[in-house]
Structures are given as structure tokens and as C-alpha cells.
Design a protein around this motif. Structure first.
Motif, short mmCIF file in Angstrom:
data_model
loop_
_atom_site.label_atom_id
_atom_site.label_comp_id
_atom_site.label_asym_id
_atom_site.label_seq_id
_atom_site.Cartn_x
_atom_site.Cartn_y
_atom_site.Cartn_z
N LEU A 7 -15.45 7.28 86.60
CA LEU A 7 -14.77 6.19 85.90
C LEU A 7 -15.51 5.91 84.60
O LEU A 7 -16.69 5.53 84.62
CB LEU A 7 -14.76 4.93 86.78
CG LEU A 7 -14.16 5.10 88.19
CD1 LEU A 7 -14.50 3.90 89.08
CD2 LEU A 7 -12.65 5.27 88.11
N GLY A 8 -14.83 6.13 83.49
CA GLY A 8 -15.46 6.02 82.17
C GLY A 8 -16.16 4.68 81.97
O GLY A 8 -15.58 3.62 82.19
N THR A 46 -6.23 0.16 85.07
CA THR A 46 -6.64 0.28 83.67
C THR A 46 -7.92 1.09 83.49
O THR A 46 -8.45 1.16 82.40
CB THR A 46 -6.85 -1.12 83.06
OG1 THR A 46 -7.78 -1.82 83.90
CG2 THR A 46 -5.55 -1.89 82.99
N PHE A 47 -8.42 1.69 84.57
CA PHE A 47 -9.63 2.50 84.43
C PHE A 47 -9.34 3.72 83.55
O PHE A 47 -8.23 4.22 83.50
CB PHE A 47 -10.10 2.98 85.81
CG PHE A 47 -10.71 1.88 86.62
CD1 PHE A 47 -12.04 1.54 86.46
CD2 PHE A 47 -9.95 1.18 87.54
CE1 PHE A 47 -12.60 0.51 87.20
CE2 PHE A 47 -10.50 0.15 88.28
CZ PHE A 47 -11.83 -0.19 88.12
N ARG A 48 -10.39 4.17 82.86
CA ARG A 48 -10.27 5.35 82.00
C ARG A 48 -11.11 6.47 82.58
O ARG A 48 -12.17 6.23 83.16
CB ARG A 48 -10.76 5.04 80.58
CG ARG A 48 -9.81 4.15 79.79
CD ARG A 48 -8.64 4.99 79.25
NE ARG A 48 -7.46 4.16 78.97
CZ ARG A 48 -6.39 4.05 79.78
NH1 ARG A 48 -6.34 4.71 80.90
NH2 ARG A 48 -5.38 3.29 79.45
N ALA A 49 -10.62 7.69 82.39
CA ALA A 49 -11.37 8.85 82.89
C ALA A 49 -12.62 9.08 82.05
O ALA A 49 -12.61 8.85 80.84
CB ALA A 49 -10.48 10.09 82.86
N THR A 50 -13.68 9.53 82.69
CA THR A 50 -14.87 9.97 81.96
C THR A 50 -14.53 11.25 81.20
O THR A 50 -13.91 12.15 81.79
CB THR A 50 -16.01 10.25 82.97
OG1 THR A 50 -16.32 9.04 83.64
CG2 THR A 50 -17.24 10.80 82.28
N GLU A 73 -5.58 9.03 85.67
CA GLU A 73 -5.24 7.71 85.11
C GLU A 73 -3.81 7.36 85.50
O GLU A 73 -3.05 8.20 85.97
CB GLU A 73 -5.39 7.74 83.59
CG GLU A 73 -6.84 7.93 83.16
CD GLU A 73 -7.00 7.97 81.65
OE1 GLU A 73 -5.98 8.00 80.95
OE2 GLU A 73 -8.15 7.97 81.19
#
Ligand code: SAH
Length: 360
Positions: A262-263, A298-302, A293
Motif C-alpha cells: 500500500l503506497g 482510496t489506497f494507492r498501489a506502491t 486499486e
């Protein structure tokens, strides 16, 4: 015809026993039972009527006493990378997802164990739809059976319980489903090719460890400290990291840690160092999973480069790591995403309202 017994809910040996009773009571040879069992899983027939190797009168009395229900295929989508996603409707209108991921000579089927999920992991689409109900044994195993009933059949070499739901919170149904999946008279998939994935439900881990077969265990860790894990996975209050790590140590086979990247949440160097310590404590193998995603979070990928660095950081501490390829992103193939996008959070519709099947 009330109280017909669903043969697909029984481990093959039990199904054979009840079938033998019926066969002999009808004056049929006992070997008919084994013949029927072969048509449940190994070389499945859609119904008794199609078991044309049996005498017609026997097929009729089988249908009077037993059922072999189907899962209804609602949608089938194919990703550009070959991943296929299936949305099945259950007899009561609930919907579940099954994903087939081809990889060289392997084909891994990702199956669901519950409709919805109670765990509410912050990044997971299934959690957002809430818990609907546990799947029955047959509904779990039939996800593989239905692949064999497709024309042409879709071969499956590996099974992972990484679809919707928490398998170890439905152990009562998962336990016999494992027998059906693994048994040579059932689906015949080797125990080492079957992985149960859990957030760390301790009694379930013990129960799985007590089975003599070499089923694999994967634990969703996702954060190397209680403070962060608590935020991402509310179940951490009930099963905190230290207890989960302890259970992994007790498990007599090698365990895999799953870690969704999780970015800017769990992907810093300090997280790698902490995670390495936990993994080494129980000799776990670490799978780094790129976040899919979407699906309402609303999480962003690493970024991939950061994932590669994170993997190197773990290796530098002596941990074995694999970076999972993100598969099927164009068809929302992550846990629960298709159902959320297609059905939203509306209550399930009655079975007659949309029965169309898309084949891409
Ligand atoms: N309840 C079990 C099994 C189902 S989820 C478990 O949590 O392990 C299977 C895996 O998919 C888990 O590791 C889960 O955290 C992960 N997952 C869920 N949503 C995801 C997403 N959007 N992207 C990548 N992995 C996801």
C-alpha cells in the motif's frame, strides 16, 4: 420431493456409502455407487440424466433421493493476460466470484469461502459489501467442478482460498471441502497445491495443522506492527500479530506471509526491517502483492520500483521473497471487485431478473 440429500456436500467416501445403500436396495450391483461418485467430481455430469452409463431406472431413483446442484454462471470475463473471472449465483441469489489464473503449465483457481466477509480489511472490496453468509461445502468445491463442466473444460492444477471470505471462519464447511478437493475420488488436487489463506484465525490454523494432508497455509500480514495492522485489519484486535506469529511457528509446515503493498502506508524501509524480523521468526516465505486499486477504496498501489526495493530489503535480511504479478487488473480481478462493480451494494436480485452470460 422433500429432503433429497445433496451428494455434493459429502466427502466422496460418504457419498459412496449412501449410494451403495440405494443401489443395493434397488437390486443394482454395489459398483454402481463408485460409478456415480466418478461423475460427481472427477468426470462430472451436469445431472443424473446425463449419467448415461447407468440404467435409466437407476437414474430416475437417484434423482428421487439425491441432488447434485449447479452454480449458475452469471458472467465470465477474460483478461488480456489470460486471467478469467467468473461470477456465480447461488440458489438463494447470493453472488460469489471465482478467478482462474493461468501461469505456464499451472492454472490456479482462486475460490470463495463466504458470500461477503465480516472482516472489513480497509483495502479490500469484499469487506465493503459486508458479510452475507457462509458457503456450504458443495458451494466451495463446486467452483472447481464448474470449471470441469465448461465447454471446453478449464483445467485447474492449484486451488487458493483467496476469493471472497475468510475460510477459517467457515471451517465447518471448508474442512470437508478440502477433503473433496484433495481426495483421489474427488477432485484429486494434491494437498501441496491447495492453499488456505487467512487473516490469522487461530483456532482455524490449529485445525488445519491437525489435518494429516500437507495443505498450505498463507497468512495475510499486511503490516509489521500492531498499531498499523489494527488500522488496516480490525481483526487484529482479536488476533494480534504476536499470537498470529506464534501460531505460524506452531504450524508444522512452512507458512507464507501475504503482504499487500500500500503506497506510503506499509512500504517504507522500516516496515521491511520489521517484517523481516517476523518472517525469520517463523521461517516464513513472503509474497509481496501489488494492490489492485479500485473496488471502492482510496489506497494507492506502491510503484513497482519501490516494491522491487522492498523485496531487496527483505532479502538482505535473509528472507525469501516473491513479488506477485498483478493479474487481471483490467477485469477487476481482486477480491470482491467484480461483485461490487456489477451488483453494487444492493440486496441480491431474484434469480429471474438477469441471467445473461458474457463471454469476452
Ligand atoms: N480472508 C482471507 C482470504 C481472502 S483475501 C485473507 O484475508 O487472507 C485473499 C488475499 O487478497 C488477502 O491477502 C487479501 O488481503 C488480498 N486482497 C484483498 N483485496 C486486495 C486488493 N485490492 N489488492 C490486492 N490484494 C488484495
Amino acid at each position: 420431493m422433500p429432503d433429497r440429500l445433496n451428494l455434493l456436500n459429502l466427502p466422496p467416501a460418504d457419498a459412496e456409502r449412501v449410494l451403495r445403500e440405494l443401489a443395493t436396495s434397488r437390486g443394482e450391483p454395489a459398483y454402481r455407487a463408485a460409478q456415480v461418485v466418478r461423475r460427481l467430481w472427477k468426470n462430472p455430469a451436469p445431472g443424473f440424466a446425463e449419467m448415461t452409463e447407468l440404467p435409466a431406472v437407476l437414474r430416475v431413483s437417484l434423482a428421487e433421493h439425491f441432488t447434485i446442484p449447479r452454480l449458475e454462471l452469471v458472467t465470465r470475463q477474460q483478461s488480456v493476460d489470460g486471467t478469467q473471472k467468473f461470477l456465480f449465483r447461488l440458489p438463494d441469489g447470493q453472488a460469489i466470484e471465482t478467478v482462474m489464473i493461468p501461469d505456464g503449465s499451472r492454472a490456479t483457481l482462486c475460490i470463495s469461502s463466504q458470500a461477503g466477509c465480516a472482516l472489513q480489511c480497509a483495502f479490500c472490496a469484499t469487506g465493503r459489501m459486508g458479510f452475507q453468509r457462509n458457503l456450504a461445502t458443495w458451494e466451495i468445491a463446486a467452483q472447481v467442478r464448474e470449471m470441469r463442466l465448461l465447454d471446453p473444460p478449464v483445467p485447474v492444477t492449484n486451488v487458493v482460498f483467496m476469493g471472497m471470505g475468510e475460510p477459517l471462519m467457515n471451517w465447518k464447511a471448508v474442512d470437508p471441502a478440502l477433503t473433496i478437493l484433495n481426495s483421489p475420488d474427488g477432485l484429486g488436487i494434491g494437498a501441496r497445491h491447495i492453499t488456505v489463506s487467512t487473516v490469522g484465525v487461530l483456532p482455524g490454523i490449529v485445525a488445519l495443522g491437525e489435518r494429516p494432508e500437507q495443505f498450505r497455509l498463507a497468512i495475510s500480514i499486511h503490516a509489521p506492527s500492531d498499531a498499523l495492522r489494527q488500522e488496516l485489519m480490525p481483526i487484529n484486535t482479536k488476533y494480534p500479530l504476536a499470537a498470529v506469529i506464534d501460531a505460524a511457528k506452531q504450524f508444522d509446515r512452512r507458512v507464507t506471509f501475504e503482504y499487500v503493498m500500500l503506497g506510503r502506508v506499509n512500504d517504507a524501509t522500516e516496515h521491511a526491517i520489521q517484517l523481516a524480523r517476523l518472517a525469520k521468526e517463523c521461517r516464513a516465505f513472503v509474497n509481496l502483492i501489488p494492490l489492485h486499486e479500485g473496488g471502492g477504496t482510496t489506497f494507492r498501489a506502491t510503484p513497482p520500483a519501490r516494491i522491487a526495493t522492498f523485496a531487496r530489503e527483505l532479502r538482505a535480511h535473509g528472507v525469501e521473497v516473491a513479488v506477485r504479478k498483478s493479474r487481471g487488473t483490467d477485469i477487476s480481478a481482486a477480491c470482491g471487485q467484480l461483485r461490487v462493480e456489477r451488483l453494487g451494494r444492493r440486496p441480491p436480485r431474484p434469480a429471474d431478473q438477469d441471467g445473461h452470460v458474457h463471454v469476452v
